[in-house]
Scaffold this active site. Structure first.
Site, short mmCIF file in Angstrom:
data_model
loop_
_atom_site.label_atom_id
_atom_site.label_comp_id
_atom_site.label_asym_id
_atom_site.label_seq_id
_atom_site.Cartn_x
_atom_site.Cartn_y
_atom_site.Cartn_z
N LYS A 127 47.72 41.76 65.91
CA LYS A 127 47.46 40.44 65.30
C LYS A 127 46.85 39.49 66.34
O LYS A 127 46.89 39.78 67.54
CB LYS A 127 48.76 39.87 64.75
CG LYS A 127 49.83 39.62 65.81
CD LYS A 127 51.20 39.32 65.19
CE LYS A 127 52.25 39.13 66.26
NZ LYS A 127 53.61 39.05 65.71
N ARG A 176 64.07 33.35 59.93
CA ARG A 176 62.69 32.89 59.81
C ARG A 176 62.17 33.47 58.49
O ARG A 176 62.17 32.81 57.47
CB ARG A 176 61.86 33.35 61.02
CG ARG A 176 60.45 32.80 61.03
CD ARG A 176 59.66 33.23 62.26
NE ARG A 176 59.51 34.68 62.37
CZ ARG A 176 58.78 35.28 63.30
NH1 ARG A 176 58.13 34.57 64.20
NH2 ARG A 176 58.68 36.60 63.32
N TYR A 205 42.44 13.56 87.40
CA TYR A 205 42.93 12.65 86.36
C TYR A 205 44.34 12.18 86.71
O TYR A 205 45.18 12.97 87.13
CB TYR A 205 42.96 13.36 85.01
CG TYR A 205 41.59 13.48 84.36
CD1 TYR A 205 40.82 12.35 84.10
CD2 TYR A 205 41.11 14.73 83.99
CE1 TYR A 205 39.58 12.48 83.49
CE2 TYR A 205 39.87 14.86 83.38
CZ TYR A 205 39.11 13.73 83.14
OH TYR A 205 37.90 13.86 82.54
N MET A 227 39.45 19.79 81.30
CA MET A 227 38.94 20.65 80.24
C MET A 227 38.09 21.79 80.80
O MET A 227 38.15 22.93 80.33
CB MET A 227 38.10 19.84 79.24
CG MET A 227 37.67 20.65 78.03
SD MET A 227 36.60 19.75 76.91
CE MET A 227 37.74 18.64 76.12
C1 LIG Z 1 54.39 39.96 66.51
C2 LIG Z 1 55.40 40.90 65.96
C3 LIG Z 1 55.82 42.03 66.69
C4 LIG Z 1 55.41 42.29 68.12
O1 LIG Z 1 56.24 41.52 68.96
P1 LIG Z 1 56.16 41.59 70.56
O2 LIG Z 1 57.33 40.78 70.99
O3 LIG Z 1 54.86 41.00 70.95
O4 LIG Z 1 56.28 43.02 70.94
C5 LIG Z 1 56.67 42.91 66.06
N1 LIG Z 1 57.12 42.68 64.80
C6 LIG Z 1 56.78 41.59 64.09
C7 LIG Z 1 57.32 41.39 62.72
C8 LIG Z 1 55.92 40.65 64.64
O5 LIG Z 1 55.59 39.56 63.94
#
Ligand SMILES: *Cc1c(COP(=O)(O)O)cnc(C)c1O
Length: 350
Positions: free
Chosen positions: A31, A125, A249, A297
């Site tokens: 992802k 969640r 800055y 930036m």
């Molecule tokens: C993003 C995600 C993972 C991977 O998690 P990591 O901690 O990056 O290994 C696994 N399962 C679900 C449901 C996720 O959303």
């Protein structure tokens, strides 16, 4: 600014997952553009993965268009009937986490719907309460055309090896899904490395594939993981300032003596964290140099007192190679995931 991706390191980390969880299938999590590494490139390199996991339907479609042949699991599932239609049409596997999705499935009349049921074992969640598994299973068994591939849950505290909550989540999940049939999947990277009992039928590694540590108090090299991304920029100029000069800055840093200050051609507009504190390390010619002043930036300033020979054009490693992204993340009070995902469009990807 440049990002380079070491696909051999990616494959090495994948094999590490195989060695640690030899009896589990691997759903490689790609992802967020493969945690910023380039989703297609990552998926093509991980040809041995048993499946890929993404968050959204649009990410799954990108993999499809790239002719990735493994099953694709959409971790957030579908939000409406249109997304459900496309998911089924494209033969993606969806996660189902909420009652409205069961309603959509019932109404759809579609066949060939393959799903993982997402359960809430304590993270609070996404997912159904563990007490509902029997009811969900019963409801889905009434619908033709639905196949429950398995049951999935996510840990809330697997970044902390001493936290007893993870074991409780494992126990509760295994008990609730015992004897239901279907496969089981619990472990993200922290679970894979820290809790062998969490491996079950499928593991879901994300961050560890990319060579960063899932644990707050360990860096990747202690876990035998190799950095996949190297993020670098170059020295634009070297200025000489006087004792008492205040630079950048907010005039946040005062020169303690006459000194050379290097300007590096990357900033938060490239994905370098604006919250990187004074002293955050960068590497030049294999040596550590500290960041000073505020991150701009487009620029970072560094203290060249220890490296007076640095000149315009020299390459500055911001993370990767011998500089763990975990360390930079620590100095910016964040986690490596956020830095890796955050490298922006402006950066060259060689
Ligand atoms: C993003 C995600 C993972 C991977 O998690 P990591 O901690 O990056 O290994 C696994 N399962 C679900 C449901 C996720 O959303």
């Amino acid at each position: 600014m440049q990002v380079s991706i070491d696909l051999d390191a990616l494959r090495y980390n994948f094999q590490k997952v195989r060695r640690v969880a030899p009896n589990s299938k691997i759903m490689a999590v790609v992802k967020a553009n493969g945690y910023g590494h380039g989703m297609i490139k990552v998926a093509q390199a991980l040809s041995e993965a048993d499946a890929f996991a993404v968050s959204t339907l649009s990410e799954a479609l990108v993999l499809k268009q790239a002719h990735i042949s493994q099953p694709v699991v959409i971790l957030e599932g579908f939000l409406d009937s249109e997304e459900l239609n496309t998911t089924v049409e494209q033969q993606f596997i969806s996660t189902v986490h909420s009652a409205y999705q069961l309603d959509l499935i019932e109404k759809s009349g579609l066949s060939g719907i393959k799903i993982w049921i997402k359960l809430d074992s304590g993270m609070h969640r996404l997912g159904f309460p563990l007490t509902e598994v029997q009811a969900i299973k019963g409801r889905l068994e009434q619908i033709d055309g639905v196949e429950i591939i398995g049951w999935m849950s996510q840990f809330s505290d697997a970044d902390d090896l001493s936290n007893p909550k993870t074991q409780r989540q494992i126990d509760d999940f295994l008990q609730a899904t015992n004897g239901l049939g279907g496969q089981r999947s619990l472990a993200n990277s922290g679970g894979i490395l820290g809790w062998p009992e969490a491996h079950q039928d499928w593991v879901r590694p994300g961050i560890m594939l990319y060579g960063a540590s899932p644990f707050a108090n360990r860096v990747a090299s202690q876990l035998d993981l190799r950095a996949v991304m190297q993020f670098s920029a170059r020295i634009m100029t070297v200025n000489h300032f006087h004792k008492g000069d205040r630079i950048g800055y907010g005039s946040s840093w005062t020169c303690p003596e006459d000194m050379p200050v290097g300007l590096v051609s990357a900033g938060y507009g490239d994905g370098y964290p604006r919250h990187a504190s004074i002293g955050t390390p960068v590497l030049i010619n294999h040596r550590v140099v500290p960041v000073i002043g505020r991150i701009s930036m487009d620029m970072i300033m560094i203290d060249l007192r220890g490296q007076p020979d640095v000149t315009v054009g020299d390459r500055v490693i911001l993370w990767g190679g011998n500089l763990p992204v975990d360390k930079v993340a620590d100095s910016a009070t964040t986690i490596p995931n956020e830095l890796l995902c955050g490298v922006t469009q402006r950066v060259d990807r060689g």
